[in-house]
Design a protein around this motif. Structure first.
Motif: not given
Ligand SMILES: O=C(O)CCC(=O)C(=O)O
Ligand SMILES: [Fe+2]
Length: 327
Positions: A108-114
């Motif tokens: 979830i906290e992967h920048p692209g996913n955020l």
């Protein structure tokens, strides 16, 4: 509309095996740049299905972490790249095992996913510390028909989301969704507490839809949408994560470690320092096992120092106290 639940002591429970899936979930990738249109779809159909939207490397990392755990339990062969079942059972009740801790947060906290989550919410998003990790071999558990919001009162601005980590075709027990059935309140039968099974005859029988799912897809489910998994009738293991996202600016769920309490109060240490919340008969207390409600009168004897809880709050009132499943 007012949210109601049913109370029908004499009703038959919904016959799960009689459900026929007649629809196909529609993808909403084309609405990702138009949040209003995306929410219109969400509110109308009761779901948002996004194909291949998560960062591939983050999905691969989560998948590898889940495979490592499956290997350790002998559920798949060493080095397996596909979830072919060895025949070794996976113990039940493991959805919130410590073994998985961190996998959901990393994805979830992967920048692209955020960034994707922010487009889904319409504002910066944060993870809700409630996650289920599912490793479901053939003939393993089946998730019955339920509406997530019924079991998490007070979470007003969260979005449940389900993420396949392997290819999940229709034989493998992916989710089915009762499309458009999110506009009529909760169907759970209060007369049959604590399980509150949904009765026969309330969900439109022609509303059920599903899809073949792939790693990278995200299925957002409206809190009032009935959904369930199908039995896994394949020779492969169904691997998926379900979590929730919420507003980062105005979170309604936080993670706390219990530091003190009274019969009408809980004190916790959070990321942002100490907090206290009122506990009363309207607090949904599920601190030992997430599926079991504890009466408020038993709260003070049950709660323990250092317990990790997910706290759904409204101002200083604790709406739900739940065993945390992720930290
Ligand atoms: O994967 C499952 O079996 C159930 C998932 C679910 O109910 C959810 O994501 O809300
Ligand atoms: Fe659910």
């Amino acid at each position: 509309m007012a949210v109601v639940s049913l109370s029908q002591p004499d009703a038959d429970d919904l016959d799960f095996d009689a459900i026929r899936i007649t629809g196909e979930l529609e993808t909403a990738n084309h609405l990702l740049d138009d949040h209003e249109a995306l929410m219109r779809f969400h509110d109308e159909k009761g779901y948002v299905f996004l194909r291949n939207v998560l960062d591939p490397a983050s999905v691969e990392e989560a998948r590898a972490a889940m495979f490592e755990i499956m290997e350790r339990h002998g559920v798949v062969a060493p080095g397996a790249s596909e979830p072919v079942w060895t025949g070794t059972p996976f113990p039940g009740g493991m959805e919130e095992s410590e073994e998985f801790a961190g996998i959901s947060r990393r994805i979830i906290e992967h920048p692209g996913n955020l960034e994707l989550m922010a487009r889904i919410l319409g504002e910066p998003a944060a993870m809700v510390p409630i996650v289920q990790y599912r490793i479901y071999p053939p003939n393993g558990p089946v998730t019955g028909v339920h509406q997530d919001g019924f079991f998490s009162p007070g979470i007003v601005n969260f979005k449940p989301m389900w993420m396949p980590l392997v290819d999940i075709d229709r034989s493998m027990g992916g989710l089915m969704v009762a499309v458009g059935q999110n506009k009529r309140g909760y169907f759970h039968n209060l007369a049959k507490a604590p399980r509150c099974p949904i009765p026969e005859g309330v969900i439109e029988p022609g509303s059920w839809a599903t899809a073949d799912y792939h790693p990278g897809d995200v299925l957002v489910i409206h809190g009032a949408t009935p959904h369930a998994s199908r039995p896994n009738l394949s020779d492969r293991v169904r691997v998926s994560i379900d979590t929730r996202i919420q507003s980062a600016g105005n979170p309604r769920v936080l993670l706390g470690t219990v530091t003190g309490w009274a019969s009408d109060r809980i004190d916790v240490e959070t990321h942002d320092g100490p907090r206290s919340f009122r506990v009363d008969d309207d607090t949904f207390i599920r601190i030992l096992h997430p599926g079991t409600r504890i009466p408020t009168g038993d709260f003070a004897e049950t709660v323990q120092k250092d317990m990790k809880l997910a706290i759904v709050f409204d101002g200083d009132h604790a709406e739900t106290l739940r065993k945390a499943s992720e930290n």
